[in-house]
Design an enzyme around this catalytic site. Structure first.
Site, PDB file in Angstrom:
ATOM      1  N   GLY A 153       0.956  -1.344  -0.221  1.00  0.00           N
ATOM      2  CA  GLY A 153      -0.009   0.078   0.146  1.00  0.00           C
ATOM      3  C   GLY A 153       0.743   1.108  -0.087  1.00  0.00           C
ATOM      4  N   SER A 173       6.762  -4.186  -2.148  1.00  0.00           N
ATOM      5  CA  SER A 173       6.353  -3.156  -2.470  1.00  0.00           C
ATOM      6  C   SER A 173       6.391  -2.027  -1.284  1.00  0.00           C
ATOM      7  CB  SER A 173       4.783  -3.114  -3.006  1.00  0.00           C
ATOM      8  OG  SER A 173       4.378  -1.923  -3.613  1.00  0.00           O
ATOM      9  N   TRP A 174       5.390  -1.407  -0.722  1.00  0.00           N
ATOM     10  CA  TRP A 174       5.461  -0.659   0.318  1.00  0.00           C
ATOM     11  C   TRP A 174       5.904  -1.508   1.618  1.00  0.00           C
ATOM     12  CZ3 TRP A 174       5.913   3.667   2.869  1.00  0.00           C
ATOM     13  CH2 TRP A 174       5.669   3.826   4.187  1.00  0.00           C
ATOM     14  N   ASP A 227       8.268  -4.879 -13.892  1.00  0.00           N
ATOM     15  CA  ASP A 227       7.558  -4.148 -12.921  1.00  0.00           C
ATOM     16  C   ASP A 227       7.423  -2.660 -13.110  1.00  0.00           C
ATOM     17  OD1 ASP A 227       6.540  -3.037 -10.490  1.00  0.00           O
ATOM     18  OD2 ASP A 227       7.754  -4.275  -9.112  1.00  0.00           O
ATOM     19  N   HIS A 272       4.620  -6.471 -11.277  1.00  0.00           N
ATOM     20  CA  HIS A 272       4.838  -6.125  -9.800  1.00  0.00           C
ATOM     21  C   HIS A 272       4.273  -7.106  -8.844  1.00  0.00           C
ATOM     22  CE1 HIS A 272       5.405  -3.490  -6.721  1.00  0.00           C
ATOM     23  NE2 HIS A 272       3.849  -3.682  -6.176  1.00  0.00           N
TER      24      HIS A 272
END
Length: 313
Positions: A45, A112-113, A267, A295
Site C-alpha cells: 500500500g 512493494s510498500w 515491474d 509487480h
C-alpha cells in the site's frame, strides 16, 4: 520436476487487536507452528491490508506466521483514518506488536510498500531483524512517484492512464498526486469515491506482466479502494514523513542483515532500478530478477522464487 505450489489454506490459531494510539487499534493474527521460526508479513500500500493468501507462502509446520493490518486498513480501526497515521507510527506499531507477542527477533517478509516499511523498521531496530525477504522494491524517491503517478508508466499503459486522470479536471493535472489528495480528502463523498476508484484501478491494472482489466466499481466510503487510495496518497504527498532518500542514507545500519531481493523485470509500479540501487549499496543482499514478471506477488515466477527462498530460511 514438479512445480512448488502455495501451502494449503490454514486459519489463524490466534488473533486480536492491539491499541497503539489514542484512536488506533491494529488487527493482528498468528498461524502455523507456535514454536516455529518467527516471520512477520508486512503488507503493501500503504493501506492495502494483509490477506489470508499471504500465509500460504510459508510451511505452517516450520513457521510461526505473524500478520497485521497497518493503521486505517484491513480490519484495523478506525478504517480509512489519516490522523495519527505516519511512517513513524507504523514502525512503532510493529515494535509494540513484537513486544506484545513476546518475540525477541523475527524474519521480515514484505513487498512493494511492505519492502519500504521492512527496511525502515530494520534501520530503526536492526537487532530485532534476523533476515529480510523483499519483493518489488519501493524506496519512495521523487522519481519513483513521478514515474508511476505522473509520467512514465503512462506511456506503457496509456488506456489505463487515461481512465486514471479522467476524474481530475484538465487544468489540475500538472501535479496529479496533489490533485488526487484534494479529492480523496474532500467532504464531497461523490468526488472522493470517484478519485478512490480511479487511483486504485490504475495501480491494480498495471501490476501484472500480462495486462488485466480491473474495475473496482464505484468506490464507497470505508471500502477497500477508499482506504487504499486515501492512505497511499496521504503518505506520498507527505514524502512518507521522512527525509528524502532516508533508506539509502541509513543503509549501513542494516548491512549485516541477510537480505534477498526478488524483483520482476517488467515491474511498472516499482521499476527494477530501485531494487538494483538497493542491492548495489546494501552489503549482504542478493538481487534475483524474474524476467517474465511484473509487480504482483502472484506472478508465477515471483511466487516460485519466494517459496524457494522462504523454505531456505
Amino acid at each position: 520436476m514438479k512445480e512448488k505450489k502455495l501451502f494449503p489454506i490454514i486459519e489463524p490459531r490466534e488473533k486480536g487487536f492491539l491499541q497503539v494510539s489514542r484512536i488506533h487499534s491494529i488487527y493482528w493474527e498468528r498461524s502455523g507452528n507456535q514454536n516455529g521460526k518467527k516471520i512477520l508479513v508486512i503488507h503493501g500500500g500503504p493501506g492495502g491490508g494483509s490477506q489470508p493468501r499471504y500465509r500460504r507462502y510459508f510451511n505452517p509446520e516450520k513457521f510461526d506466521i505473524i500478520q497485521f493490518d497497518q493503521r486505517g486498513c484491513g480490519a484495523s480501526r478506525p478504517f480509512s483514518e489519516l490522523r495519527e497515521n505516519t511512517t513513524k507510527d507504523l514502525v512503532d506499531d510493529i515494535e509494540k506488536l513484537r513486544l506484545n507477542l513476546n518475540i525477541d527477533s523475527w524474519h521480515l517478509f514484505g513487498g512493494s510498500w511492505g519492502s519500504t516499511l521492512a527496511l525502515i523498521y530494520a534501520i530503526k531496530h536492526p537487532s530485532r531483524v534476523k533476515s529480510m525477504t523483499l519483493r518489488g522494491i519501493f524506496l519512495c524517491r521523487k522519481f519513483e512517484l513521478s514515474w508511476f503517478y505522473q509520467y512514465g508508466a503512462s506511456e506503457i499503459f496509456p488506456e489505463e492512464f487515461e481512465k486514471y486522470i479522467s476524474v481530475i479536471p484538465k487544468d489540475e493535472r500538472s501535479d496529479l498526486v496533489s490533485s488526487f489528495y484534494k479529492y480523496l480528502t474532500s467532504p464531497n463523498i461523490e468526488l472522493r469515491s470517484k478519485a478512490a476508484a480511479a487511483w486504485t484501478t490504475w495501480e491494480l491494472s498495471t501490476s501484472h506482466l500480462i495486462k488485466r482489466d480491473i474495475d473496482v466499481g464505484k468506490s464507497k466510503t470505508n471500502s477497500f479502494s477508499d482506504a487504499f487510495a486515501r492512505i497511499e496518497c496521504h503518505y506520498f504527498i507527505n514524502h512518507i514523513f521522512l527525509e528524502e532518500d532516508f533508506i539509502m542514507k541509513n543503509i549501513k545500519t542494516i548491512e549485516s542483515i541477510p537480505t534477498k531481493i526478488i524483483q520482476g523485470r517488467y515491474d511498472v509500479v516499482c521499476p527494477v532500478r530501485s531494487a538494483w540501487d538497493l542491492n548495489k549499496k546494501l552489503k549482504n543482499s542478493e538481487l534475483i530478477i524474474i524476467d517474465e514478471a511484473g509487480h504482483s506477488m502472484s506472478e508465477k515466477g515471483i511466487t516460485l522464487k519466494l517459496l524457494e527462498l522462504v523454505e531456505k530460511l
